[in-house]
Enzyme design. Structure first.
Site, PDB file in Angstrom:
ATOM      1  N   ASN A  69       8.522 -14.770  -4.467  1.00 55.34           N
ATOM      2  CA  ASN A  69       7.122 -14.389  -4.562  1.00 55.34           C
ATOM      3  C   ASN A  69       6.197 -15.541  -4.195  1.00 55.34           C
ATOM      4  O   ASN A  69       5.113 -15.326  -3.665  1.00 55.34           O
ATOM      5  CB  ASN A  69       6.806 -13.854  -5.958  1.00 55.34           C
ATOM      6  CG  ASN A  69       7.280 -12.421  -6.101  1.00 55.34           C
ATOM      7  OD1 ASN A  69       6.884 -11.561  -5.330  1.00 55.34           O
ATOM      8  ND2 ASN A  69       8.163 -12.174  -7.040  1.00 55.34           N
ATOM      9  N   ALA A  82       0.804  -1.232   0.000  1.00 58.74           N
ATOM     10  CA  ALA A  82       0.000   0.000   0.000  1.00 58.74           C
ATOM     11  C   ALA A  82       0.834   1.278   0.000  1.00 58.74           C
ATOM     12  O   ALA A  82       0.354   2.324  -0.426  1.00 58.74           O
ATOM     13  CB  ALA A  82      -0.955  -0.016   1.200  1.00 58.74           C
ATOM     14  N   VAL A  86      -1.787  -8.005  -8.977  1.00 56.20           N
ATOM     15  CA  VAL A  86      -1.089  -7.042  -9.831  1.00 56.20           C
ATOM     16  C   VAL A  86       0.419  -7.307  -9.785  1.00 56.20           C
ATOM     17  O   VAL A  86       1.126  -7.149 -10.772  1.00 56.20           O
ATOM     18  CB  VAL A  86      -1.405  -5.599  -9.364  1.00 56.20           C
ATOM     19  CG1 VAL A  86      -0.606  -4.571 -10.164  1.00 56.20           C
ATOM     20  CG2 VAL A  86      -2.906  -5.317  -9.474  1.00 56.20           C
ATOM     21  N   GLY A  87       0.908  -7.710  -8.609  1.00 55.15           N
ATOM     22  CA  GLY A  87       2.350  -7.934  -8.420  1.00 55.15           C
ATOM     23  C   GLY A  87       2.873  -9.033  -9.330  1.00 55.15           C
ATOM     24  O   GLY A  87       2.270 -10.104  -9.426  1.00 55.15           O
ATOM     25  N   ASN A  88       3.990  -8.757  -9.996  1.00 57.28           N
ATOM     26  CA  ASN A  88       4.529  -9.711 -10.983  1.00 57.28           C
ATOM     27  C   ASN A  88       5.405 -10.794 -10.364  1.00 57.28           C
ATOM     28  O   ASN A  88       5.988 -10.567  -9.317  1.00 57.28           O
ATOM     29  CB  ASN A  88       5.329  -8.935 -12.032  1.00 57.28           C
ATOM     30  CG  ASN A  88       4.384  -8.222 -12.974  1.00 57.28           C
ATOM     31  OD1 ASN A  88       3.373  -8.785 -13.363  1.00 57.28           O
ATOM     32  ND2 ASN A  88       4.689  -6.985 -13.330  1.00 57.28           N
ATOM     33  N   ARG A 141      12.213  -8.015  -9.475  1.00 59.27           N
ATOM     34  CA  ARG A 141      13.425  -8.736  -9.857  1.00 59.27           C
ATOM     35  C   ARG A 141      14.628  -7.816  -9.704  1.00 59.27           C
ATOM     36  O   ARG A 141      14.664  -6.746 -10.301  1.00 59.27           O
ATOM     37  CB  ARG A 141      13.282  -9.172 -11.316  1.00 59.27           C
ATOM     38  CG  ARG A 141      14.302 -10.179 -11.750  1.00 59.27           C
ATOM     39  CD  ARG A 141      13.865 -10.751 -13.083  1.00 59.27           C
ATOM     40  NE  ARG A 141      14.804 -11.720 -13.597  1.00 59.27           N
ATOM     41  CZ  ARG A 141      14.551 -12.478 -14.655  1.00 59.27           C
ATOM     42  NH1 ARG A 141      13.405 -12.374 -15.275  1.00 59.27           N
ATOM     43  NH2 ARG A 141      15.439 -13.343 -15.084  1.00 59.27           N
ATOM     44  N   GLY A 176       0.558   1.540  -5.179  1.00 55.68           N
ATOM     45  CA  GLY A 176      -0.354   1.815  -4.064  1.00 55.68           C
ATOM     46  C   GLY A 176      -0.682   3.296  -3.976  1.00 55.68           C
ATOM     47  O   GLY A 176      -1.849   3.691  -3.853  1.00 55.68           O
ATOM     48  N   HIS A 234       0.808 -12.191 -18.513  1.00 60.97           N
ATOM     49  CA  HIS A 234       1.202 -10.772 -18.469  1.00 60.97           C
ATOM     50  C   HIS A 234       2.728 -10.726 -18.547  1.00 60.97           C
ATOM     51  O   HIS A 234       3.430 -10.670 -17.539  1.00 60.97           O
ATOM     52  CB  HIS A 234       0.697 -10.106 -17.185  1.00 60.97           C
ATOM     53  CG  HIS A 234       1.237  -8.709 -17.022  1.00 60.97           C
ATOM     54  ND1 HIS A 234       1.026  -7.732 -17.952  1.00 60.97           N
ATOM     55  CD2 HIS A 234       2.021  -8.154 -16.068  1.00 60.97           C
ATOM     56  CE1 HIS A 234       1.642  -6.619 -17.568  1.00 60.97           C
ATOM     57  NE2 HIS A 234       2.257  -6.862 -16.428  1.00 60.97           N
TER      58      HIS A 234
END
Length: 328
Positions: A108, A13, A132-134, A95, A18, A190
């Site tokens: 992750n 956040a 959303v986080g890759n 990364r 965020g 993605h």
């Protein structure tokens, strides 16, 4: 009659995305101008991050948003996800230099296993989760597999940024308004392997494919431009795209919650076997949304070039899933 507030969890956040998204959620852009929200904000249990989160919350207070019914800071997903109706999982480990993809998946993997378990334990049973986080598709897959008591369909990954990037490239190529483009689809992961597919797209009823009529541009300019747009933004700005990612997340959640009125959008969702994609693979599909549910656009013809592109992005996703299998 005013609506009862809904609970929205946002992870990472105090990060860049965020910061770009919270004010828009609190102003009603995501869930509607009549829907009060309670923000349950999660950051890592590190003093600097928690302090930064307090600063963001002070700014949110200072906006005096009529729809912001409450907010809380958390460092533990078990409290952050309590009774949440919507969860935007933005925080992930980026990364670093010299970091192998396998390392990235492992780091992750641990984050999204813990978050999936927490959602499973304490979130609303109808929670809508957007990762959303890759790597977004695989992180969403990990969270979904870690939450066996929640319906798999509640977990989604963000392909909307690729979708929006494709729309803007088509608008620029055709000289038409981006709002007039209908029936755009993005398939797969993605990542640069995603397949942005405008074979069905129309502008005021006219075929975009016929308008452009240039397969060389499609294969050698359009697809690489959309696929590598994130890298181009990092090269230009020195930091990764945050505002456009936040905007895509708002679009994704708004459409899922409030519906698309028959328009196609792209969401990363667990496959139900559509288009030959193995079940549970977290894969980008063209969908329409209505009544809080998404539905894959069915029976689209897949030509040889498209099948090749879909196979390539599927293989990448299957390799990623295999790389995290030992964590699940």
């Amino acid at each position: 009659m005013s609506k009862k507030p809904v609970r929205v969890a946002v992870t990472g956040a105090a990060g860049q995305i965020g910061y770009a998204i919270l004010f828009r959620i609190a102003s009603g852009e995501m869930l509607g101008k009549d829907q009060p929200v309670i923000l349950q904000l999660l950051e890592v249990p590190v003093e600097k991050a928690q302090q930064a989160l307090q600063g963001v919350m002070m700014e949110l207070q200072d906006c005096a948003f009529p729809l912001l019914a409450g907010m809380e800071a958390h460092s533990d997903p078990m409290t952050a996800f309590k009774d949440v109706d919507y969860a935007l999982l933005i925080g992930s480990r980026p990364r670093g230099p010299g970091m192998e993809r396998a390392e990235l998946l492992a780091v992750n993997g641990a984050i999204f296993t813990a978050q999936g378990k927490a959602l499973n334990a304490v979130a609303s049973r109808n929670v809508k989760v957007l990762v959303v986080g890759n790597p977004a598709n695989t992180n969403a897959y990990i969270a979904m597999k870690s939450a066996p008591d929640l319906p798999a369909k509640n977990f989604t990954a963000m392909l909307r940024l690729d979708h929006n990037r494709a729309l803007s490239q088509l608008a620029s190529k055709t000289g038409k308004a981006v709002a007039d483009i209908e029936k755009m689809a993005v398939w797969g992961n993605h990542s640069p392997t995603m397949y942005a597919d405008y074979r069905f797209a129309t502008i005021n009823g006219e075929s975009v494919k016929d308008m452009i009529n240039d397969q060389d541009w499609n294969a050698n300019t359009f697809l690489p431009t959309v696929g590598k747009r994130g890298a181009a933004i990092i090269a230009a700005r020195g930091v990764s795209s945050a505002a456009s990612a936040a905007n895509a997340a708002i679009d994704h959640m708004r459409d899922w919650a409030l519906g698309t009125n028959g328009k196609w959008v792209t969401m990363g969702i667990p496959s139900d076997g559509q288009y030959g994609i193995p079940k549970e693979t977290m894969f980008g599909f063209p969908v329409t949304c209505e009544g809080g549910e998404y539905k894959v656009v069915q029976n689209l013809p897949i030509d040889a070039f498209s099948q090749e592109c879909i196979n390539k992005t599927l293989k990448e996703l299957q390799d990623e899933q295999a790389g995290v299998a030992h964590l699940l």
